[in-house]
Design a protein around this motif. Structure first.
Motif, PDB file in Angstrom:
ATOM      1  N   TRP A  11       7.557  -3.319   3.073  1.00 28.38           N
ATOM      2  CA  TRP A  11       7.988  -3.076   1.678  1.00 28.38           C
ATOM      3  C   TRP A  11       9.756  -2.793   2.123  1.00 28.38           C
ATOM      4  CZ3 TRP A  11       7.209  -4.654  -2.936  1.00 28.38           C
ATOM      5  CH2 TRP A  11       7.878  -3.980  -3.990  1.00 28.38           C
ATOM      6  N   ASP A  47       9.139 -11.511  -7.852  1.00 29.90           N
ATOM      7  CA  ASP A  47       7.974 -11.036  -7.455  1.00 29.90           C
ATOM      8  C   ASP A  47       7.819  -9.512  -7.118  1.00 29.90           C
ATOM      9  OD1 ASP A  47       6.644 -13.422  -8.176  1.00 29.90           O
ATOM     10  OD2 ASP A  47       6.190 -13.813  -6.056  1.00 29.90           O
ATOM     11  N   MET A  48       9.093  -9.156  -6.395  1.00 33.17           N
ATOM     12  CA  MET A  48       9.067  -7.809  -5.978  1.00 33.17           C
ATOM     13  C   MET A  48       9.687  -7.084  -7.426  1.00 33.17           C
ATOM     14  SD  MET A  48      11.563  -7.240  -2.896  1.00 33.17           S
ATOM     15  CE  MET A  48      11.654  -5.560  -2.983  1.00 33.17           C
ATOM     16  N   HIS A  89       8.346  -7.648 -10.414  1.00 36.70           N
ATOM     17  CA  HIS A  89       7.116  -7.498 -11.106  1.00 36.70           C
ATOM     18  C   HIS A  89       6.144  -6.440 -10.326  1.00 36.70           C
ATOM     19  CE1 HIS A  89       7.332 -10.983 -13.624  1.00 36.70           C
ATOM     20  NE2 HIS A  89       7.385 -11.776 -12.594  1.00 36.70           N
ATOM     21  N   ILE A  90       6.320  -6.274  -9.138  1.00 35.96           N
ATOM     22  CA  ILE A  90       5.600  -5.206  -8.560  1.00 35.96           C
ATOM     23  C   ILE A  90       6.063  -3.685  -9.016  1.00 35.96           C
ATOM     24  CG2 ILE A  90       4.555  -4.037  -6.308  1.00 35.96           C
ATOM     25  CD1 ILE A  90       3.169  -7.021  -7.205  1.00 35.96           C
ATOM     26  N   GLN A  91       7.352  -3.613  -8.719  1.00 38.40           N
ATOM     27  CA  GLN A  91       7.969  -2.402  -9.183  1.00 38.40           C
ATOM     28  C   GLN A  91       7.832  -1.807 -10.204  1.00 38.40           C
ATOM     29  OE1 GLN A  91      11.716  -4.026  -7.517  1.00 38.40           O
ATOM     30  NE2 GLN A  91      12.128  -2.516  -6.016  1.00 38.40           N
ATOM     31  N   ARG A 107       2.564  -0.995  -2.926  1.00 42.82           N
ATOM     32  CA  ARG A 107       3.442  -1.689  -3.474  1.00 42.82           C
ATOM     33  C   ARG A 107       3.447  -3.130  -2.389  1.00 42.82           C
ATOM     34  NH1 ARG A 107       6.845   2.446  -4.305  1.00 42.82           N
ATOM     35  NH2 ARG A 107       6.295   3.238  -6.520  1.00 42.82           N
ATOM     36  N   TRP A 135       2.230  -6.887  -3.728  1.00 44.32           N
ATOM     37  CA  TRP A 135       2.791  -8.026  -3.247  1.00 44.32           C
ATOM     38  C   TRP A 135       2.272  -9.224  -2.385  1.00 44.32           C
ATOM     39  CZ3 TRP A 135       5.331 -10.484   0.638  1.00 44.32           C
ATOM     40  CH2 TRP A 135       6.332 -11.436   0.417  1.00 44.32           C
ATOM     41  N   SER A 141       1.416 -12.761  -3.986  1.00 42.42           N
ATOM     42  CA  SER A 141       1.894 -13.903  -3.173  1.00 42.42           C
ATOM     43  C   SER A 141       0.669 -14.966  -2.777  1.00 42.42           C
ATOM     44  CB  SER A 141       2.721 -13.582  -1.941  1.00 42.42           C
ATOM     45  OG  SER A 141       3.790 -12.717  -2.540  1.00 42.42           O
ATOM     46  N   HIS A 144       7.503 -17.113   0.787  1.00 44.87           N
ATOM     47  CA  HIS A 144       8.115 -15.874   0.788  1.00 44.87           C
ATOM     48  C   HIS A 144       8.688 -15.241   1.944  1.00 44.87           C
ATOM     49  CE1 HIS A 144       8.069 -16.011  -3.584  1.00 44.87           C
ATOM     50  NE2 HIS A 144       7.074 -15.277  -3.701  1.00 44.87           N
TER      51      HIS A 144
END
Length: 1310
Positions: free
Chosen positions: A838, A885-886, A888-890, A901, A905, A909, A918
């Motif tokens: 991360w 995508d990051m 969305h996770i955050q 996280r 992720w 993915s 990615h």
């Protein structure tokens, strides 16, 4: 013991192999520790400074008394043994892990005892026991060197007013080093500078270590022998015999006790007793487990034990080497019948700190320093780390790890065993799960500080060694014993005849408690017996857990090879254990733990040993374990208790303790007493306080005349003969050994760090092994995931049996997340946050944002996702972006930590089939990778990195729902697109349309669609895999008709798109008059060149009804589509068969039942074809006739016949069935929902299947005279044999609980 003892083979059965003395070499004088210099070289290299400049030059910032100086092995006896070669570097490093330490007369100089272990590359172990004491320095050169260094340090510290700039470095290893470099602060008087030395008024002392190296861990015996040796040196009078006699005796004349026997031998002053367990008992473990439990508390120790079983990285942290050893050995002895298979270094010397960078499971111990705090300790990787702070009695656990089965009952039973010996089980702070950097530091340091005092007091009260006096009495006694003035006063009162009753009573009390033993044993013997009994009982409790949990493991071992050689050759390709069947046989609460545990290396090795026992002798631990299982079976014929998760307590606690007590009561063997040796008189003259130089000539060879050595010699000759016989099998054995090593260390190339020869070249070689090991592990993990997943999908297509459960899949994905974390933390330059992956992504994000600001257009390649169907072109393409995508996770507030996280992720993915793409994108910024990673890191090895990405790419060939199925409560944005058949059909609708999307986890609720809008987005809680869409309108206005082709719905986070075909009108007086329809979904598969990299997909799920099926009967005949009677009968059988298969799958693996009931080739469509066969297709006044028209007419006939009394004569059950059919049809007709005729028929079939009424209804409809008017003679419905066979088929559904989705039965109160 967790390692097998290297006692067999050519090692003769001596109690001790070497006696070693380590200390200062007066000839070479004071040398800075080379390893410390090497360490500085590595650090400088890592930070990009000139390593050679850093390694030279003295460290003047530290007081000389705090610096590390090089220790040397001053003497070892014998010189060398061929069966256990002496490893000088390792022994020196482990005897004095922080080098020589100096003290003055003002400092504390209490002797210390610690143990260590040397694990060879083949996993065999040798134990070392070390007694360290301080000896006065007599060499004037060393005293003057220390004086000079002190003056230079004082001058340096007065001139340097500014703090060194390097101290602010945030480097992980720097902070580690700084916390380790503050040596135990000497408790000097505050009047002069702490730690300074002046030769004119101070006496200088230096540490010296006496060490015994033994093949087995007889810790208590060795400790007592060494402390008696030290006592002989410090006593006012010389010992009874020269010290050589005692050393010679223990090296050559004391044998190892035979299994199941006890042995007595003689130290300098007192006899020493030890015992060795028999072949059917748990193996020898002499480290006091009670101490490990009271240091950590029972619950904490059980949690660390669980982490060890799951092969996480475990780091023990304490200022006391012996504590590190006690906890490490304690945990590994509890593993029986399994053995720790990875890096095992209970005492990690400061020079080997780079080993914490190892991207493999490890169990290591790190020495803490006085006054340093956990928060200052930055470790290279913490995502999967269990951190055990022994001195502060607390632990930090990795995120989401499963509990040990029946954990509460196990803790209860262990606590009761401890309490029965007077040891309280409640010490230890509650375990902490690691949290994100922001949340913890405030709380972390304070808790242990508060606890330390209370725990220390409690420990004094509880500790067995002080006889369990109450705290207050103990404090008084401690005070008296430690106070010289009081001691003198007491001696004086004794001489004058006055008694101090309270003190004498206290003393007597302690003595009585210590010597109340059987037959007047000494306090030490009593404590040893107590320890041995407690040890074995605590271990038996854990062993009985495994005996219960794995009672039937043999039934699941797959014996597939005809001989050992072919098994070893194909080891990697073989499945040795039927994991799926084993798990399906276990109680539900055990599964989270067991599914992880059976994936570990220790379990794989255990099963390998079991398979090899067909051709070779059983491995000792396995032999004991199998014998216990057999014994349990005799008493408990394959228990009905097998699947129950009820806790079974250990039944042999008493007898195991009695066995040990009897062995220690009755000594089986007494060794030869120490005696005068044939040596020169006068050498090594006794001098109080100094350990003499022993005469090597008498200690380097053993005696040749006693019967015991003769026995050894005979054994040696026998071994020689055996060796000659087997030499011609050498080649085979070499091959076997090679494969054995391979088989035992699958994916684990590095078993043990080499403690000697630490040149940068060797370190590079070690790191290269790590890189190879990681790549191999990645290959095996991805292969396993593919094989398991494809196996299950093959089952869905009707091949073979299922081999994977959702639980197992989750375990495999969790272990992939762990592997990626380890790869990303290998060779990290600077540690930031708990998750290396991360952290890298955040760096990448920051860099990309900078680039975006510099350039007007985004550099991220925009990959449009083209869809198969033309109509789906209306769905705008979803941007493929790592950063998206990051984000969305955050935005997911449920995930609190960086590790969480990163895992989310990875799951996202994997589900989007973008993991490899990615990560490739992440690593393509080479400047960033160079900045973050050292040159030996895995991510900077180009070829290995390519192969790694390729292995991950292979996962695109299967479908995962590992994100959707885990994060079930998060809010997800969805996009809905409605595709009409005529371009203007929507624009011309004057009514108000609405939509409701349902999935396996819930539905969105009814949402109004703005007029004349074909596309909308909405947020709602995760719906899971989407199953149905309800679409309708309120029939308002003049043009209230709507012809819809299909509805498309997409999850905007995962990109999963579903198509819900319709192909029908919604409106009164058109088609079947329906104002709302329930549409069944099918996943849409991406296609096109851009997606070819994302891999071939597995076959789609069942399709929902095609357009053709839903058009009325008459238009069907117009199209010429008529399935044959054989096809219709086959379709009904197939539809019922699919529903039965659905219920035979594990619950978590079942797909959507709605699709099987209402989709394409479903039960509804098959029955509709059956009822449609031979339907008279004349148009009555140009109106279309539907199957529902026939049902309504039949009901009307039945109701009128009932009123006329025709049905009175029919049998009672038939009358009831008739009433139920009429009731259901009327309820469907009177519902407030505006569903059309086909929708009503679908509802009737679904309700009939749910309530097990279908097979009773069909005969009623067949018997109804209406059938003759509406069906031709050739219709299947008029063929009695066919109808009765279909009724039999439908009756098979009665065994299964069919539940209907809310969207289908909404508004029907039945």
């Amino acid at each position: 013991m967790s390692g097998s003892f290297p006692v067999s083979g050519s090692a003769p059965c001596r109690f001790a192999h070497y006696f070693v003395v380590c200390g200062i070499d007066t000839e070479t004088g004071l040398e800075p520790d080379e390893l410390a210099a090497l360490y500085q070289w590595l650090e400088a290299d890592r930070q990009g400074r000139d390593p050679d400049a850093a390694a030279t030059g003295e460290n003047f910032e530290q007081s000389p008394l705090k610096r590390t100086f090089k220790s040397k092995v001053l003497a070892r006896y014998p010189e060398n043994l061929e069966w256990n070669p002496f490893d000088q570097d390792a022994v020196n490093m482990l005897c004095m892990p922080k080098g020589l330490s100096f003290r003055t007369q003002a400092d504390q100089r209490t002797p210390q005892f610690h143990s260590f272990i040397i694990t060879r590359e083949d996993g065999s172990r040798t134990y070392g026991f070390v007694h360290t004491f301080y000896e006065e320095v007599t060499s004037p050169q060393i005293c003057s060197a220390m004086q000079t260094l002190t003056q230079m340090h004082n001058a340096e510290s007065t001139s340097a007013n500014t703090p060194s700039s390097s101290s602010s470095s945030s480097s992980s290893m720097d902070s580690l080093a700084s916390s380790l470099d503050e040596a135990d602060s000497p408790t000097s008087s505050s009047s002069r500078r702490a730690g300074s030395y002046d030769s004119s008024r101070d006496t200088l002392y230096v540490s010296k270590a006496l060490c015994l190296i033994t093949p087995m861990p007889f810790m208590h015996a060795c400790r007592r022998f060494l402390s008696q040796m030290h006592r002989a040196v410090t006593a006012a009078t010389a010992p009874p015999l020269p010290l050589e006699s005692y050393v010679h005796n223990i090296l050559y004349e004391v044998p190892l006790p035979a299994p199941g026997r006890s042995l007595k031998f003689h130290g300098v002053y007192e006899p020493i007793v030890c015992q060795r367990p028999g072949l059917g008992e748990l193996q020898l473990a002499d480290f006091p487990l009670a101490e490990a439990f009271s240091l950590l508390g029972v619950e904490n120790l059980v949690q660390v034990f669980t982490c060890t079983l799951l092969e996480m990285q475990i780091l023990l942290y304490s200022h006391d080497y012996q504590r590190l050893m006690t906890v490490a050995e304690g945990i590994t002895t509890l593993l029986f019948p399994f053995q720790w298979q990875h890096v095992y270094v209970p005492i990690l010397p400061a020079s080997l700190l780079h080993f914490l960078d190892a991207p493999v499971p490890y169990l290591m111990g790190l020495q803490s320093k006085e006054g340093t705090d956990r928060s200052t300790l930055e470790l290279p990787q913490e995502a999967n780390l269990c951190f055990v702070d022994i001195d502060n009695h607390y632990i930090e656990l990795p995120e989401d790890f499963p509990n040990f089965p029946n954990k509460t009952e196990l803790i209860q039973e262990l606590s009761e065993v401890l309490l029965s010996y007077g040891i309280s089980a409640n010490t230890g702070a509650p375990p902490r799960t690691r949290t994100s950097p922001g949340s913890a530091p405030g709380s972390t340091p304070s808790t242990p500080g508060r606890e330390r005092k209370t725990v220390a007091l409690r420990q004094l009260e509880d500790d067995g060694r002080n006889g369990n006096l109450a705290g207050e009495e103990l404090a008084v006694l401690e005070l008296l014993q430690g106070n010289a003035t009081l001691e003198r006063l007491q001696a004086l009162t004794k001489r004058t005849g006055v008694t101090v009753a309270r003190v004498d009573a206290l003393r007597a009390g302690v003595k009585a408690q210590l010597t109340e033993g059987h037959g007047g044993r000494t306090a030490a013997e009593e404590e040893e017996l107590r320890n041995a009994k407690l040890n074995v009982q605590l271990r038996e409790v854990c062993a009985s857990r495994f005996t219960t949990m794995f009672a039937d493991y043999e039934a699941f071992v797959i014996q597939s090879a005809p001989d050992l050689e072919s098994w070893l050759t194909n080891r990697e390709q073989m499945h040795n254990f039927d994991k799926a069947s084993f798990l399906s046989d276990q109680p539900e609460p055990y599964l989270p733990f067991l599914s992880h545990f059976i994936e570990t290396q220790m379990f794989a090795t255990f099963i390998d040993n079991k398979i090899m026992s067909q051709w070779e002798d059983k491995e000792p631990l396995l032999r004991v374990f199998d014998a216990r299982i057999d014994k349990a079976r005799l008493f408990n014929v394959r228990a009905p208790s097998l699947r129950s998760s009820s806790y079974q307590r250990c039944t042999i606690l008493k007898e195991s303790a009695q066995t040990i007590e009897q062995r220690l009561m009755k000594i089986d063997h007494t060794a030869i007493h120490p005696h005068l040796l044939d040596m020169k008189i006068g050498q090594g003259k006794y001098e109080q306080g100094f350990f003499p130089k022993l005469q090597a000539d008498v200690l380097n060879t053993g005696p040749t005349n006693n019967k015991w050595s003769h026995r050894t010699a005979t054994a040696q000759r026998r071994k020689e003969r055996h060796r000659h016989q087997t030499e011609h099998l050498g080649l085979e054995n070499d091959l076997k050994e090679k494969f054995m090593q391979e088989a035992r260390s699958l994916g684990k190339n590095l078993r043990q760090p080499k403690l000697s020869d630490l040149s940068p070249a060797v370190i590079a070689q070690t790191n290269w092994k790590f890189v190879e090991g990681l790549l191999k592990e990645c290959r095996m993990k991805t292969k396993r995931m593919l094989v398991e997943k494809m196996g299950r999908e093959a089952v869905e297509l009707g091949h073979g049996e299922a081999t994977i459960t959702g639980l197992e899949e989750n375990t495999l994905i969790a272990s992939l997340c762990d592997l990626l974390e380890r790869i990303w933390s290998h060779g990290l330059q600077v540690k930031q946050g708990k998750s290396a992956l991360w952290s890298h992504m955040l760096h990448y994000h920051a860099r990309e944002e900078k680039l975006e600001q510099q350039q007007a257009e985004s550099p991220v390649s925009h990959v449009p996702e083209r869809r198969k169907s033309d109509s789906s072109m209306a769905m705008p393409s979803l941007r493929v972006s790592l950063i998206q995508d990051m984000r969305h996770i955050q935005s997911m507030s449920e995930i609190k930590t960086d590790v969480g996280r990163a895992r989310a992720w990875i799951r996202l993915s994997l589900e989007k089939k973008l993991l490899s793409q990615h990560l490739k994108q992440l690593l393509c910024r080479q400047a960033l990778t160079k900045k973050l990673y050292k040159r030996y890191a895995f991510l900077r090895c180009e070829e290995e990195k390519e192969q790694f990405l390729f292995h991950l790419l292979s996962l695109n060939t299967v479908d995962y729902f590992c994100f959707t199925s885990v994060f079930t409560t998060i809010m997800i944005p969805y996009r809905v697109v409605i595709i009409p058949i005529k371009k203007l059909s929507n624009a011309m609708t004057t009514s108000n349309p609405w939509v409701c999307v349902s999935g396996q986890l819930g539905d969105s609720g009814i949402m109004q669609i703005p007029k004349n809008v074909l596309e909308m987005t909405f947020d709602c809680q995760n719906l899971g895999k989407m199953t149905t869409v309800q679409l309708g309108h309120d029939n308002a206005g003049l043009l209230a008709k709507w012809l819809v082709d299909c509805v498309m719905v997409r999850n905007e986070i995962t990109g999963h798109t579903y198509k819900f075909p319709c192909g029908r009108w919604l409106g009164k007086g058109v088609d079947d008059g329906s104002l709302e329809r329930v549409l069944i979904g099918e996943p849409v598969l991406p296609s096109g060149e851009e997606d070819s990299g994302r891999g071939c997909y597995t076959p789609p799920l069942q399709r929902s009804p095609s357009q053709i099926r839903r058009i009325s009967v008459t238009s069907l005949s117009g199209r010429g589509y008529k399935p044959t009677s054989a096809q219709i009968q086959e379709a009904i059988g197939e539809a019922v068969n699919n529903i039965i298969k659905h219920f035979h799958k594990p619950e978590k693996e079942r797909g959507s039942l709605t699709v099987l009931l209402c989709g394409e080739s479903s039960l509804v469509s098959a029955l509709e074809q059956f009822f449609r066969h031979g339907f008279k297709s004349a148009r009555l006044f140009q109106k279309t006739v539907f199957v529902w028209d026939f049902v309504e007419k039949a009901i009307a006939y039945m109701e009128s016949a009932d009123q006329m009394g025709d049905l009175q004569e029919t049998a009672e059950p038939l009358g009831r069935t008739c009433q139920s059919l009429c009731h259901y049809v009327n309820a469907i007709n009177s519902t407030r929902r505006n569903i059309g005729k086909d929708g009503k028929f679908q509802l009737l079939v679904c309700l009939g299947a749910r309530d097990r009424l279908l097979p009773q209804w069909v005969p009623l409809l067949v018997e109804c005279p209406v059938i003759q008017r509406m069906y031709e003679d050739s219709a299947l419905l008029r063929d009695r044999a066919t109808v009765s066979s279909h009724i039999d088929v439908l009756e098979t559904l009665h065994d299964f609980p069919i539940t209907l989705e809310a969207s289908i039965v909404k508004g029907i109160a039945l």
